[in-house]
Design a protein around this motif. Structure first.
Motif, PDB file in Angstrom:
ATOM      1  N   SER A 174       0.829  -1.216   0.000  1.00  0.00           N
ATOM      2  CA  SER A 174       0.000   0.000   0.000  1.00  0.00           C
ATOM      3  C   SER A 174       0.859   1.260   0.000  1.00  0.00           C
ATOM      4  CB  SER A 174      -0.933   0.002   1.210  1.00  0.00           C
ATOM      5  OG  SER A 174      -1.809  -1.107   1.178  1.00  0.00           O
ATOM      6  N   LEU A 175       1.918   1.253   0.803  1.00  0.00           N
ATOM      7  CA  LEU A 175       2.818   2.404   0.854  1.00  0.00           C
ATOM      8  C   LEU A 175       3.494   2.634  -0.491  1.00  0.00           C
ATOM      9  CD1 LEU A 175       4.502   1.915   4.358  1.00  0.00           C
ATOM     10  CD2 LEU A 175       2.846   3.674   3.699  1.00  0.00           C
ATOM     11  N   VAL A 176       3.921   1.554  -1.143  1.00  0.00           N
ATOM     12  CA  VAL A 176       4.552   1.664  -2.465  1.00  0.00           C
ATOM     13  C   VAL A 176       3.570   2.242  -3.468  1.00  0.00           C
ATOM     14  CG1 VAL A 176       5.479   0.340  -4.411  1.00  0.00           C
ATOM     15  CG2 VAL A 176       6.221  -0.188  -2.086  1.00  0.00           C
ATOM     16  N   GLN A 177       2.318   1.777  -3.410  1.00  0.00           N
ATOM     17  CA  GLN A 177       1.299   2.275  -4.347  1.00  0.00           C
ATOM     18  C   GLN A 177       0.994   3.749  -4.102  1.00  0.00           C
ATOM     19  OE1 GLN A 177       1.680  -0.441  -6.490  1.00  0.00           O
ATOM     20  NE2 GLN A 177      -0.363   0.276  -7.033  1.00  0.00           N
ATOM     21  N   ILE A 178       0.989   4.164  -2.848  1.00  0.00           N
ATOM     22  CA  ILE A 178       0.736   5.572  -2.530  1.00  0.00           C
ATOM     23  C   ILE A 178       1.869   6.440  -3.058  1.00  0.00           C
ATOM     24  CG2 ILE A 178       0.607   7.232  -0.630  1.00  0.00           C
ATOM     25  CD1 ILE A 178      -0.875   5.075   0.973  1.00  0.00           C
ATOM     26  N   ILE A 179       3.102   5.983  -2.832  1.00  0.00           N
ATOM     27  CA  ILE A 179       4.260   6.741  -3.332  1.00  0.00           C
ATOM     28  C   ILE A 179       4.227   6.841  -4.848  1.00  0.00           C
ATOM     29  CG2 ILE A 179       6.778   6.701  -3.549  1.00  0.00           C
ATOM     30  CD1 ILE A 179       6.842   5.390  -0.754  1.00  0.00           C
ATOM     31  N   ARG A 180       3.900   5.725  -5.519  1.00  0.00           N
ATOM     32  CA  ARG A 180       3.802   5.741  -6.982  1.00  0.00           C
ATOM     33  C   ARG A 180       2.708   6.700  -7.440  1.00  0.00           C
ATOM     34  NH1 ARG A 180       3.290  -0.126  -9.435  1.00  0.00           N
ATOM     35  NH2 ARG A 180       3.177   1.182 -11.308  1.00  0.00           N
ATOM     36  N   VAL A 211       1.632   9.404  -5.828  1.00  0.00           N
ATOM     37  CA  VAL A 211       2.079  10.788  -5.618  1.00  0.00           C
ATOM     38  C   VAL A 211       3.036  11.206  -6.733  1.00  0.00           C
ATOM     39  CG1 VAL A 211       3.419  12.300  -4.111  1.00  0.00           C
ATOM     40  CG2 VAL A 211       1.758  10.705  -3.121  1.00  0.00           C
ATOM     41  N   ILE A 212       3.946  10.320  -7.111  1.00  0.00           N
ATOM     42  CA  ILE A 212       4.897  10.618  -8.196  1.00  0.00           C
ATOM     43  C   ILE A 212       4.161  10.837  -9.509  1.00  0.00           C
ATOM     44  CG2 ILE A 212       6.781   9.666  -9.591  1.00  0.00           C
ATOM     45  CD1 ILE A 212       7.748   8.233  -7.066  1.00  0.00           C
TER      46      ILE A 212
END
Length: 325
Positions: free
Chosen positions: A28-34, A36-37
């Motif tokens: 989930s954190l990886v998907q959120i960061i992606r 935002v980018i």
């Protein structure tokens, strides 16, 4: 379904639930960061893809919701253990509650003298946590001789690797229906570990209500041949009974409290000191979420439903007195 799933995940020596939850958090954190980018670099494309992404998330949440109820959540609507067992649950006078508290205190004092202590004079498991988990099933095997609904084959309780951090939520155990595992916070003081494991094992057997799981924990621990289980289950029952007595009659509570032996006082002091270290907003948020979850599943008293095991304890106490008479 739970029995088959539990035996399957029980093959693994670690908590599959813990690995699953940690993996989902990282994903989930990886998907959120992606996200935002993507929003910064290509805002138009990101906004255009939002409806589809929201639809996927909604579908996943629906599948989790349906899966939860199909695998385990329907147990909130099953017959109560009082109805299954035929225990005479009925209102009790303060005098009867006091008698129960005194009986449990006497039993706890006797058992406390038989358990091992560490160098601080606090109860400790003589053979270690892993061995305790391996032997936890025995209590339910014996309980099933009286109540067949408590029988069956299930995987053993699992200790959570990140238990120390889990304590910030104020949680000592959790049943995870998607892996049918009884997960236990192994960082908590030892005197409550057997009772916590037995509580989560009650959930494995389809008893979803917290008050009933507490009573079944006491029952399974009391029937266990190891004194450490007996002491842990008795202390769980005593703590709940004394909480009820404190609300009903503080003077009676004080009189019973004076009868605790030194060993019990040391264990309770250690228990309170342990949880005091983790008090904060995370624990309060966890309590609020748990309260809402319980109310959503027909436990209208919320977190207070944990204290309602006293009705079952009184019923058992009443039945034992009738049999003796």
């Amino acid at each position: 379904i739970s029995s088959c799933l539990s035996r399957l995940t029980g093959i693994f020596p670690f908590s599959v639930a813990e690995v699953t939850v940690v993996g989902l958090v990282i994903f989930s954190l990886v998907q959120i960061i992606r996200g935002v980018i993507a929003l910064v670099k290509k805002p138009r494309e990101f906004l255009g893809a939002c409806p589809r992404g929201i639809g996927k998330i909604a579908l996943i949440l629906v599948l989790i919701y349906v899966g939860f109820y199909m695998l385990w959540g329907l147990n909130y609507s099953r017959l109560s253990f009082a109805e299954i067992s035929g225990l005479p649950v009925e209102p009790a006078a303060v005098e009867e509650l006091t008698e129960l508290a005194l009986a449990l205190t006497e039993k706890a004092n006797s058992l406390r003298a038989q358990v091992a202590e560490n160098d601080r004079g606090v109860m400790t498991l003589s053979s270690g946590i892993r061995q305790m988990f391996a032997q936890a099933e025995t209590g339910y095997q014996r309980a099933a001789e009286f109540y067949p609904e408590l029988g069956g084959k299930y995987g053993p309780p699992k200790g959570v690797f990140l238990s120390r951090y889990w304590s910030y939520t104020g949680i000592s155990g959790m049943y995870f229906p998607f892996t049918a595992e009884a997960n236990v916070n192994i960082d908590i003081p030892h005197f409550m570990l057997p009772a916590t494991a037995a509580h989560e094992m009650a959930h494995q057997r389809g008893f979803a209500r917290e008050d009933e799981a507490n009573f079944l924990s006491y029952l399974a621990c009391s029937l266990h041949p190891r004194v450490e289980f007996q002491y842990s289950g008795t202390m769980l029952a005593l703590m709940n009974t004394m909480n009820a007595l404190y609300r009903a009659d503080r003077e009676a509570y004080k009189n019973v409290r004076k009868q605790y032996c030194d060993g019990i006082n040391r264990d309770l002091k250690d228990w309170q000191a342990y949880w005091a270290r983790f008090e904060g907003p995370v624990q309060q948020l966890s309590t609020d979420i748990n309260d809402s979850y319980l109310k959503a599943n027909r436990q209208q008293d919320g977190v207070r439903s944990y204290g309602r095991m006293v009705d079952l304890l009184l019923a058992e106490f009443r039945q034992a007195q009738e049999q003796e008479g």
